[in-house]
Write an enzyme that holds these catalytic residues in place. Structure first.
Site, PDB file in Angstrom:
ATOM      1  N   SER A 127       0.806  -1.221   0.000  1.00  0.00           N
ATOM      2  CA  SER A 127       0.000   0.000   0.000  1.00  0.00           C
ATOM      3  C   SER A 127       0.838   1.269   0.000  1.00  0.00           C
ATOM      4  O   SER A 127       1.894   1.335   0.634  1.00  0.00           O
ATOM      5  CB  SER A 127      -0.862  -0.006   1.267  1.00  0.00           C
ATOM      6  OG  SER A 127      -1.405   1.263   1.509  1.00  0.00           O
ATOM      7  N   GLU A 129       0.125   3.643   1.680  1.00  0.00           N
ATOM      8  CA  GLU A 129       0.130   4.078   3.085  1.00  0.00           C
ATOM      9  C   GLU A 129       1.524   3.852   3.701  1.00  0.00           C
ATOM     10  O   GLU A 129       1.888   4.500   4.674  1.00  0.00           O
ATOM     11  CB  GLU A 129      -0.955   3.298   3.828  1.00  0.00           C
ATOM     12  CG  GLU A 129      -1.211   3.682   5.262  1.00  0.00           C
ATOM     13  CD  GLU A 129      -1.910   5.015   5.496  1.00  0.00           C
ATOM     14  OE1 GLU A 129      -2.458   5.601   4.540  1.00  0.00           O
ATOM     15  OE2 GLU A 129      -1.874   5.493   6.637  1.00  0.00           O
ATOM     16  N   TYR A 151      -1.625   0.345  10.715  1.00  0.00           N
ATOM     17  CA  TYR A 151      -1.891  -0.326   9.428  1.00  0.00           C
ATOM     18  C   TYR A 151      -0.690  -0.173   8.501  1.00  0.00           C
ATOM     19  O   TYR A 151      -0.222  -1.153   7.893  1.00  0.00           O
ATOM     20  CB  TYR A 151      -3.153   0.275   8.782  1.00  0.00           C
ATOM     21  CG  TYR A 151      -3.347  -0.131   7.339  1.00  0.00           C
ATOM     22  CD1 TYR A 151      -3.942  -1.335   7.007  1.00  0.00           C
ATOM     23  CD2 TYR A 151      -2.928   0.714   6.290  1.00  0.00           C
ATOM     24  CE1 TYR A 151      -4.119  -1.716   5.680  1.00  0.00           C
ATOM     25  CE2 TYR A 151      -3.108   0.348   4.967  1.00  0.00           C
ATOM     26  CZ  TYR A 151      -3.686  -0.868   4.660  1.00  0.00           C
ATOM     27  OH  TYR A 151      -3.850  -1.235   3.346  1.00  0.00           O
TER      28      TYR A 151
HETATM   29  P1  NAP Z   1     -11.545  -4.585   1.909  1.00  0.00           P
HETATM   30  O1  NAP Z   1     -12.715  -4.220   1.031  1.00  0.00           O
HETATM   31  O2  NAP Z   1     -11.514  -4.076   3.317  1.00  0.00           O
HETATM   32  O3  NAP Z   1     -11.493  -6.202   1.955  1.00  0.00           O
HETATM   33  C1  NAP Z   1     -10.684  -6.875   2.882  1.00  0.00           C
HETATM   34  C2  NAP Z   1     -10.944  -8.372   2.758  1.00  0.00           C
HETATM   35  O4  NAP Z   1     -10.115  -9.076   3.691  1.00  0.00           O
HETATM   36  C3  NAP Z   1     -12.375  -8.813   3.067  1.00  0.00           C
HETATM   37  O5  NAP Z   1     -12.757  -9.793   2.133  1.00  0.00           O
HETATM   38  C4  NAP Z   1     -12.242  -9.425   4.457  1.00  0.00           C
HETATM   39  O6  NAP Z   1     -13.214 -10.402   4.736  1.00  0.00           O
HETATM   40  C5  NAP Z   1     -10.886 -10.079   4.332  1.00  0.00           C
HETATM   41  N1  NAP Z   1     -10.275 -10.444   5.628  1.00  0.00           N
HETATM   42  C6  NAP Z   1      -9.983  -9.624   6.646  1.00  0.00           C
HETATM   43  N2  NAP Z   1      -9.385 -10.315   7.627  1.00  0.00           N
HETATM   44  C7  NAP Z   1      -9.303 -11.620   7.221  1.00  0.00           C
HETATM   45  C8  NAP Z   1      -8.785 -12.811   7.790  1.00  0.00           C
HETATM   46  N3  NAP Z   1      -8.244 -12.840   9.015  1.00  0.00           N
HETATM   47  N4  NAP Z   1      -8.842 -13.971   7.074  1.00  0.00           N
HETATM   48  C9  NAP Z   1      -9.412 -13.970   5.851  1.00  0.00           C
HETATM   49  N5  NAP Z   1      -9.934 -12.868   5.261  1.00  0.00           N
HETATM   50  C10 NAP Z   1      -9.880 -11.709   5.948  1.00  0.00           C
HETATM   51  O7  NAP Z   1     -10.182  -4.174   1.226  1.00  0.00           O
HETATM   52  P2  NAP Z   1      -9.869  -3.771  -0.312  1.00  0.00           P
HETATM   53  O8  NAP Z   1     -10.082  -2.313  -0.480  1.00  0.00           O
HETATM   54  O9  NAP Z   1     -10.527  -4.735  -1.200  1.00  0.00           O
HETATM   55  O10 NAP Z   1      -8.288  -3.979  -0.339  1.00  0.00           O
HETATM   56  C11 NAP Z   1      -7.718  -5.253  -0.654  1.00  0.00           C
HETATM   57  C12 NAP Z   1      -6.287  -5.320  -0.133  1.00  0.00           C
HETATM   58  O11 NAP Z   1      -5.514  -4.305  -0.757  1.00  0.00           O
HETATM   59  C13 NAP Z   1      -6.141  -5.100   1.360  1.00  0.00           C
HETATM   60  O12 NAP Z   1      -5.036  -5.881   1.794  1.00  0.00           O
HETATM   61  C14 NAP Z   1      -5.784  -3.629   1.479  1.00  0.00           C
HETATM   62  O13 NAP Z   1      -5.081  -3.374   2.670  1.00  0.00           O
HETATM   63  C15 NAP Z   1      -4.933  -3.456   0.235  1.00  0.00           C
HETATM   64  N6  NAP Z   1      -4.900  -2.125  -0.359  1.00  0.00           N
HETATM   65  C16 NAP Z   1      -6.055  -1.497  -0.685  1.00  0.00           C
HETATM   66  C17 NAP Z   1      -6.016  -0.252  -1.302  1.00  0.00           C
HETATM   67  C18 NAP Z   1      -7.282   0.461  -1.668  1.00  0.00           C
HETATM   68  O14 NAP Z   1      -7.211   1.662  -1.947  1.00  0.00           O
HETATM   69  N7  NAP Z   1      -8.420  -0.217  -1.751  1.00  0.00           N
HETATM   70  C19 NAP Z   1      -4.773   0.326  -1.600  1.00  0.00           C
HETATM   71  C20 NAP Z   1      -3.607  -0.358  -1.285  1.00  0.00           C
HETATM   72  C21 NAP Z   1      -3.671  -1.607  -0.677  1.00  0.00           C
HETATM   73  P3  NAP Z   1     -14.632 -10.056   5.447  1.00  0.00           P
HETATM   74  O15 NAP Z   1     -15.578  -9.767   4.306  1.00  0.00           O
HETATM   75  O16 NAP Z   1     -14.919 -11.310   6.178  1.00  0.00           O
HETATM   76  O17 NAP Z   1     -14.413  -8.864   6.342  1.00  0.00           O
HETATM   77  N1  GDD Z   2     -12.316   7.534   6.103  1.00  0.00           N
HETATM   78  C1  GDD Z   2     -12.393   8.869   6.210  1.00  0.00           C
HETATM   79  N2  GDD Z   2     -13.521   9.429   6.734  1.00  0.00           N
HETATM   80  N3  GDD Z   2     -11.343   9.612   5.804  1.00  0.00           N
HETATM   81  C2  GDD Z   2     -11.468  10.955   5.914  1.00  0.00           C
HETATM   82  C3  GDD Z   2     -12.602  11.587   6.434  1.00  0.00           C
HETATM   83  C4  GDD Z   2     -13.680  10.781   6.886  1.00  0.00           C
HETATM   84  O1  GDD Z   2     -14.701  11.258   7.364  1.00  0.00           O
HETATM   85  N4  GDD Z   2     -12.406  12.931   6.390  1.00  0.00           N
HETATM   86  C5  GDD Z   2     -11.195  13.132   5.868  1.00  0.00           C
HETATM   87  N5  GDD Z   2     -10.603  11.944   5.572  1.00  0.00           N
HETATM   88  C6  GDD Z   2      -9.253  11.769   5.043  1.00  0.00           C
HETATM   89  C7  GDD Z   2      -8.384  10.835   5.897  1.00  0.00           C
HETATM   90  O2  GDD Z   2      -7.880  11.552   7.038  1.00  0.00           O
HETATM   91  C8  GDD Z   2      -7.321  10.453   4.887  1.00  0.00           C
HETATM   92  O3  GDD Z   2      -6.306  11.438   4.849  1.00  0.00           O
HETATM   93  C9  GDD Z   2      -8.060  10.479   3.540  1.00  0.00           C
HETATM   94  O4  GDD Z   2      -9.320  11.129   3.783  1.00  0.00           O
HETATM   95  C10 GDD Z   2      -8.327   9.098   2.933  1.00  0.00           C
HETATM   96  O5  GDD Z   2      -8.925   8.274   3.907  1.00  0.00           O
HETATM   97  P1  GDD Z   2      -9.519   6.812   3.543  1.00  0.00           P
HETATM   98  O6  GDD Z   2     -10.477   6.914   2.430  1.00  0.00           O
HETATM   99  O7  GDD Z   2     -10.008   6.222   4.841  1.00  0.00           O
HETATM  100  O8  GDD Z   2      -8.272   6.027   2.965  1.00  0.00           O
HETATM  101  P2  GDD Z   2      -6.744   5.897   3.455  1.00  0.00           P
HETATM  102  O9  GDD Z   2      -5.904   6.693   2.513  1.00  0.00           O
HETATM  103  O10 GDD Z   2      -6.596   6.154   4.908  1.00  0.00           O
HETATM  104  O11 GDD Z   2      -6.489   4.339   3.255  1.00  0.00           O
HETATM  105  C11 GDD Z   2      -6.935   3.667   2.067  1.00  0.00           C
HETATM  106  O12 GDD Z   2      -5.933   3.726   1.077  1.00  0.00           O
HETATM  107  C12 GDD Z   2      -4.721   3.029   1.405  1.00  0.00           C
HETATM  108  C13 GDD Z   2      -3.758   3.232   0.232  1.00  0.00           C
HETATM  109  O13 GDD Z   2      -3.100   4.461   0.381  1.00  0.00           O
HETATM  110  C14 GDD Z   2      -7.287   2.219   2.459  1.00  0.00           C
HETATM  111  O14 GDD Z   2      -7.915   1.583   1.362  1.00  0.00           O
HETATM  112  C15 GDD Z   2      -6.045   1.428   2.810  1.00  0.00           C
HETATM  113  O15 GDD Z   2      -6.391   0.051   3.011  1.00  0.00           O
HETATM  114  C16 GDD Z   2      -5.051   1.556   1.640  1.00  0.00           C
HETATM  115  O16 GDD Z   2      -3.883   0.837   1.899  1.00  0.00           O
END
Ligand code: NAP
Ligand code: GDD
Length: 326
Positions: A127, A129, A151
Site C-alpha cells: 500500500s 500508506e 496499518y
Molecule cells: P476490503 O474491502 O476491506 O477487503 C478486505 C478483505 O479481507 C475482506 O474480504 C475481508 O473479509 C478479508 N479479511 C480480513 N481479515 C481476514 C482474515 N483474518 N482472514 C481472511 N480474510 C480476511 O479491502 P480492499 O479495499 O478490497 O483492499 C484489498 C487489499 O488491498 C487489502 O489488503 C488492502 O489493505 C490493500 N490495499 C487497498 C487499497 C485500496 O485503496 N483499496 C490500496 C492499497 C492496498 P470479510 O468480508 O470477512 O471482512
Molecule cells: N475515512 C475517512 N472518513 N477519511 C477521511 C474523512 C472521513 O470522514 N475525512 C477526511 N478523511 C481523510 C483521511 O484523514 C485520509 O487522509 C483520507 O481522507 C483518505 O482516507 P480513507 O479513504 O479512509 O483512505 P486511506 O488513505 O486512509 O487508506 C486507504 O488507502 C490506502 C492506500 O493508500 C485504504 O484503502 C487502505 O487500506 C489503503 O492501503
C-alpha cells in the site's frame, strides 16, 4: 492450454470481487477464501453465485493449517493475498489484530506456499500508506517508507517479508504498491464512498449535512477495476518484482467534495462540516504515485480519471437509494 487456478484471499472485499470478475473473464478457475462468520457477507460477489468456475472455501489468515490445507487441496497456480484489516482508523483501535492479519498473515501464507509448492506465484497487496510522511514526491518503488499508522507499519512488514521470501527461498513473490483505488463497491467508511453516498442522501432529502475529518489531506485516487488488472499483469512477469500502481494525479478531500456535490448541482460548502472526531492521531498529508515502471514493464495504464470515478460512484449511490424506495 490447461485452465489456471487462482486463490484469492479477501474475495468478499472490494478488490477481491473485481479481481474475481477479471480472472473469471480470463478463463481462470477461482477459489475464494472466506473466513467463517455467523452471517454470510457475499454482497460483492452475489452476481457470481451461479458461476461454476468460482468456488468458495473457508480459511483464515490467522490459522496457518487452514492455508496449508487449501493450497494442498486446490493447488493454485497463483495466490492473490488481498485479505487484511484495511481501514486505517481501526488500526489504532486494534493495533495487535491489525498486525496479526495484515502483517503476520502474509508470513503465514508465504510459509504455506514454501511448504506446499514453491512454484506458486504470490501477489501481496502492499500500500501507498507505507510512504506515510512522504520522503519525496511523487513516490516510486525506491522511495523510502515512513508509515504513519499501525496499518501502514503492518503493510511495511508484509512488503518486506514478501521480498525476503523471494530472496531467501526464490519464491515467485510479487508486491504491488497500490495507491488508493475506489469504486461503487468501496466500503462506506472510506472517504470517497462516504462522500458520494452522503451526496446522494442529501440530494434525495435523507440528510442535510456531511461530517468529515481533515479536508486538506491529498490522495492519488484511481479506479479499482483498473488496479486489479495490474495485479494480474504483475504475476504474468517471469521475474518477481515490486510495482507502484497509481494515476499520478493528486486531489484533496475538499476537492473530492466539490466534484461530488457538483455532480448533483449542489455546493459542498453548504453541507460539509469538518468534525475533529474524524481526525487521525497521525495523518498522511499527501500521496501521489509515479507508475512509470508499471507503464514500461507491464504496459499498464489507468483508464478512468478522477472526475469520471467520482461521477460513477455518485450515480451508483443515487440508483441504490432509489431502488431502496427513496
Ligand atoms: P476490503 O474491502 O476491506 O477487503 C478486505 C478483505 O479481507 C475482506 O474480504 C475481508 O473479509 C478479508 N479479511 C480480513 N481479515 C481476514 C482474515 N483474518 N482472514 C481472511 N480474510 C480476511 O479491502 P480492499 O479495499 O478490497 O483492499 C484489498 C487489499 O488491498 C487489502 O489488503 C488492502 O489493505 C490493500 N490495499 C487497498 C487499497 C485500496 O485503496 N483499496 C490500496 C492499497 C492496498 P470479510 O468480508 O470477512 O471482512
Ligand atoms: N475515512 C475517512 N472518513 N477519511 C477521511 C474523512 C472521513 O470522514 N475525512 C477526511 N478523511 C481523510 C483521511 O484523514 C485520509 O487522509 C483520507 O481522507 C483518505 O482516507 P480513507 O479513504 O479512509 O483512505 P486511506 O488513505 O486512509 O487508506 C486507504 O488507502 C490506502 C492506500 O493508500 C485504504 O484503502 C487502505 O487500506 C489503503 O492501503
Amino acid at each position: 492450454m490447461k485452465q489456471k487456478t487462482a486463490l484469492i484471499t479477501g474475495i468478499t472485499g472490494q478488490d477481491g470481487s473485481y479481481l474475481a470478475d477479471f480472472l473469471l473473464e480470463q478463463g481462470y478457475r477461482v477459489i475464494g477464501m472466506v473466513r467463517r462468520s455467523s452471517t454470510v457477507n457475499f454482497d460483492r460477489i452475489a452476481h457470481l453465485q451461479e458461476v461454476e468456475a468460482l468456488e468458495i472455501v473457508q480459511g483464515d489468515l490467522l490459522d496457518q493449517m487452514s492455508l496449508i490445507d487449501i493450497l494442498r487441496e486446490y493447488n493454485p497456480d497463483e495466490v492473490y493475498n488481498l485479505a487484511a484489516q484495511s481501514f486505517v482508523p481501526t488500526s489504532w483501535r486494534q493495533p495487535v489484530l491489525t498486525g496479526e492479519f495484515t502483517a503476520l498473515g502474509v508470513t503465514r501464507m508465504l510459509d504455506a506456499i514454501r511448504i506446499v509448492n514453491p512454484n506458486i506465484r504470490f501477489y501481496q497487496a502492499s500500500s501507498s500508506e507505507m510512504f506515510g510522511k512522504v520522503r519525496e514526491t511523487p513516490q516510486n518503488e525506491n522511495t523510502p517508507f515512513y508509515p504513519r499508522s499501525p496499518y501502514g507499519v503492518a503493510k511495511v512488514y508484509g512488503h518486506w517479508i514478501t521480498i525476503n521470501y523471494r530472496e531467501s527461498y526464490n519464491l515467485f513473490a510479487y508486491s504491488g504498491i497500490l495507491f488508493n483505488h475506489e469504486s461503487p463497491r468501496r466500503g462506506l467508511e472510506f472517504v470517497t464512498h462516504k462522500v458520494t453516498y452522503g451526496v446522494a442522501r442529501i440530494k434525495l432529502g435523507l440528510a442535510d449535512e456531511l461530517r468529515l475529518g481533515n479536508l486538506e489531506a491529498r490522495r492519488d485516487w484511481g479506479y479499482a477495476g483498473d488496479y486489479v488488472r495490474a495485479m494480474w499483469l504483475m504475476l504474468q512477469q517471469d521475474k518477481p518484482d515490486d510495482y507502484v500502481i497509481a494515476t499520478g494525479e493528486t486531489h484533496s478531500v475538499r476537492r473530492l467534495c466539490e466534484v461530488a456535490f457538483n455532480c448533483v448541482g449542489l455546493n459542498y460548502e453548504d453541507y460539509v462540516v469538518s468534525d475533529p472526531k474524524f481526525y487521525r492521531p497521525a495523518e498522511v498529508d499527501l500521496l501521489v504515485g509515479d507508475a512509470t515502471k508499471a507503464g514500461e514493464k507491464l504496459g499498464w495504464e489507468p483508464t478512468i480519471n478522477f472526475a469520471a470515478l467520482i461521477q460513477m460512484m455518485v450515480e451508483a449511490d443515487m440508483v441504490t437509494l432509489r431502488e431502496e424506495g427513496h
